[in-house]
Design an enzyme around this catalytic site. Structure first.
Site, PDB file in Angstrom:
ATOM      1  N   SER A 194       0.831  -1.202   0.000  1.00 48.68           N
ATOM      2  CA  SER A 194       0.000   0.000   0.000  1.00 48.68           C
ATOM      3  C   SER A 194       0.866   1.253   0.000  1.00 48.68           C
ATOM      4  O   SER A 194       1.843   1.343   0.729  1.00 48.68           O
ATOM      5  CB  SER A 194      -0.906  -0.006   1.235  1.00 48.68           C
ATOM      6  OG  SER A 194      -1.760   1.113   1.238  1.00 48.68           O
ATOM      7  N   TYR A 315       1.870   4.184   9.985  1.00 52.01           N
ATOM      8  CA  TYR A 315       2.865   4.959   9.251  1.00 52.01           C
ATOM      9  C   TYR A 315       2.765   6.423   9.670  1.00 52.01           C
ATOM     10  O   TYR A 315       2.066   7.221   9.049  1.00 52.01           O
ATOM     11  CB  TYR A 315       2.714   4.811   7.726  1.00 52.01           C
ATOM     12  CG  TYR A 315       1.324   4.584   7.213  1.00 52.01           C
ATOM     13  CD1 TYR A 315       0.853   3.284   7.010  1.00 52.01           C
ATOM     14  CD2 TYR A 315       0.474   5.647   6.917  1.00 52.01           C
ATOM     15  CE1 TYR A 315      -0.421   3.069   6.535  1.00 52.01           C
ATOM     16  CE2 TYR A 315      -0.798   5.437   6.444  1.00 52.01           C
ATOM     17  CZ  TYR A 315      -1.234   4.132   6.248  1.00 52.01           C
ATOM     18  OH  TYR A 315      -2.504   3.910   5.778  1.00 52.01           O
ATOM     19  N   CYS A 343      -7.902  10.057  26.934  1.00 53.89           N
ATOM     20  CA  CYS A 343      -7.023  10.121  28.106  1.00 53.89           C
ATOM     21  C   CYS A 343      -5.662   9.487  27.848  1.00 53.89           C
ATOM     22  O   CYS A 343      -4.764   9.601  28.692  1.00 53.89           O
ATOM     23  CB  CYS A 343      -7.683   9.409  29.285  1.00 53.89           C
ATOM     24  SG  CYS A 343      -9.164  10.228  29.896  1.00 53.89           S
ATOM     25  N   TYR A 371      -7.935   4.751   4.612  1.00 51.49           N
ATOM     26  CA  TYR A 371      -7.572   4.036   5.844  1.00 51.49           C
ATOM     27  C   TYR A 371      -7.685   4.940   7.074  1.00 51.49           C
ATOM     28  O   TYR A 371      -6.779   5.024   7.894  1.00 51.49           O
ATOM     29  CB  TYR A 371      -6.174   3.431   5.715  1.00 51.49           C
ATOM     30  CG  TYR A 371      -6.083   2.456   4.578  1.00 51.49           C
ATOM     31  CD1 TYR A 371      -6.651   1.197   4.686  1.00 51.49           C
ATOM     32  CD2 TYR A 371      -5.466   2.807   3.375  1.00 51.49           C
ATOM     33  CE1 TYR A 371      -6.603   0.304   3.628  1.00 51.49           C
ATOM     34  CE2 TYR A 371      -5.415   1.919   2.315  1.00 51.49           C
ATOM     35  CZ  TYR A 371      -5.984   0.671   2.450  1.00 51.49           C
ATOM     36  OH  TYR A 371      -5.940  -0.217   1.393  1.00 51.49           O
TER      37      TYR A 371
END
EC number: 4.1.1.17
Length: 393
Positions: A194, A315, A343, A371
């Protein structure tokens, strides 16, 4: 038809993000807002057909599975790469015929195979002997597409460690096994990774595919489909043109027979540039040194790495938000950190320089369509972004 979808708003010439923001009443919207320009998908499809007319795009549903996006692409005539029963249900439920789908997952649960059989989704990938035996039991009439490993040297998300047989050591054995079991191998596939940024990766893979085709024919299979996978860039058109030229040249050299069907699995190519994410600063604090001097400004947004920024787990990249402030470029910049709302101390989006911001100020992040939403979660009880759709008249 998409044009009848009440969820889509129409604009005249160019989508004006500032105007959308002004009309969106963000003051009363707690979650972040995705602005999706569906016309961007149309432009991408025209570019694809112009540069790679022989390659049939099968949109990778996993990249962005919003039903409005999938329906829009379906109405434009694309095929689809599905990897699960639910993705098959989504696409088939929108009226897409099974012939326009490839079940592109080499290791599928038996129940998913049975569903594919019920729906006559006949094309699916395989990369190991166990899956071949599983197919003999659950879907013996399917068309087996042997997936082999051929990775790019430069890719955001390499896939070869998980999927793909060895083109030289394993592919022939798998095709022999399929033949012995009375199953049909009808083609081969690969995925260079990808977000590929190595042009030569596709030619290397297509050369391997040519050899697999020859061996498959020798074994007695009717080889008629080549799937060149995904990896096509979503925002770098110059890189895409180079890749397209390489793919075209390699395909014409190695697969000149036009009876061979050639498909692909682009995901981010279509949707990455279509989305702009609008986040709101909901809190801020100052971090000062021991002598009281201002060191860092901290801003807390209404989305973070458990939401649309979840891909940064895999990434990490620098972000460059757009500021919707008057004369934002001329304002003095301060050392700043932008955080997500949860948190978790890992929920950090970026260190960067920003002018002094206040709660209620907005930041825009472009190219957020790939994505992002499929892996976003309402962790800590914070809602995932809302999406609004726009299209040119």
């Amino acid at each position: 038809m998409v044009n009848g979808d009440l969820r889509i708003q129409y604009y005249d010439e160019e989508l004006n993000i500032r105007k959308v923001i002004e009309q969106a009443d963000l003051e009363h919207l707690d979650q972040a807002l995705n602005i999706c320009d569906l016309s961007s998908l149309e432009r991408k499809l025209r570019l694809w057909h112009k540069l790679m007319p022989r390659i049939e795009p099968h949109y990778a549903v996993k990249c962005n599975d919003d039903p409005v996006v999938v329906k829009f692409l379906a109405d434009l005539g694309t095929g689809f790469d599905c990897a699960s029963k639910n993705e098959l249900k989504l696409v088939l439920g929108l009226g897409v015929s099974p012939e326009r789908i490839i079940f592109a997952h080499p290791c599928r649960p038996a129940s998913h195979l049975r569903y594919a059989k019920e729906q006559q989704v006949v094309n699916g990938t395989v990369d190991n002997e166990y899956e071949i035996y599983k197919l003999r039991k659950h879907y013996p009439d399917s068309n087996l597409i042997v997936r082999f490993k051929s990775e790019a040297k430069k890719a955001l998300c390499p896939l070869g460690d998980k999927y793909g047989c060895d083109a030289e050591a394993d592919a022939a054995a798998l095709m022999l096994l399929a033949k012995a079991l009375g199953l049909k191998v009808t083609g081969t596939s690969f995925h260079v990774g990808s977000g590929c940024s190595e042009v030569e990766a596709y030619d290397r893979a297509i050369e391997k595919a040519e050899n697999i085709f020859k061996v498959g024919e020798m074994i007695g299979h009717k080889m008629e489909l080549l799937d060149v996978g995904g990896g096509f860039p979503g925002i770098d058109d110059e890189m895409f043109e180079e890749i397209a030229q390489s793919v075209n040249t390699s395909v014409e050299l190695r697969f000149p027979d036009k009876r061979i069907r050639i498909i692909s699995e682009p995901g981010r190519f279509f949707v990455e540039a279509a989305y702009t994410l609008i986040c709101k600063v909901h809190a801020k604090r100052e971090v000062r040194s021991k002598d009281g001097k201002l060191d860092t400004m901290m801003y807390y947004l209404n989305d973070g790495i458990f939401g649309a920024f979840a891909g940064m787990f895999y990434y990490p990249e620098e972000v460059a938000p757009e500021l919707y402030l008057d004369e934002a470029e001329s304002l003095p910049k301060l050392k700043s950190v932008i955080w997500g709302p949860s948190c978790d101390a890992m929920d950090k989006i970026s260190d960067l320089l920003l002018p002094n911001l206040n709660p209620g100020d907005l930041l825009g992040f472009r190219n957020m369509g790939a994505y992002t939403m499929p892996i976003a979660s309402p962790f800590n009880g914070f809602d995932v972004p809302e999406t609004r759709f726009f299209k040119a008249k």
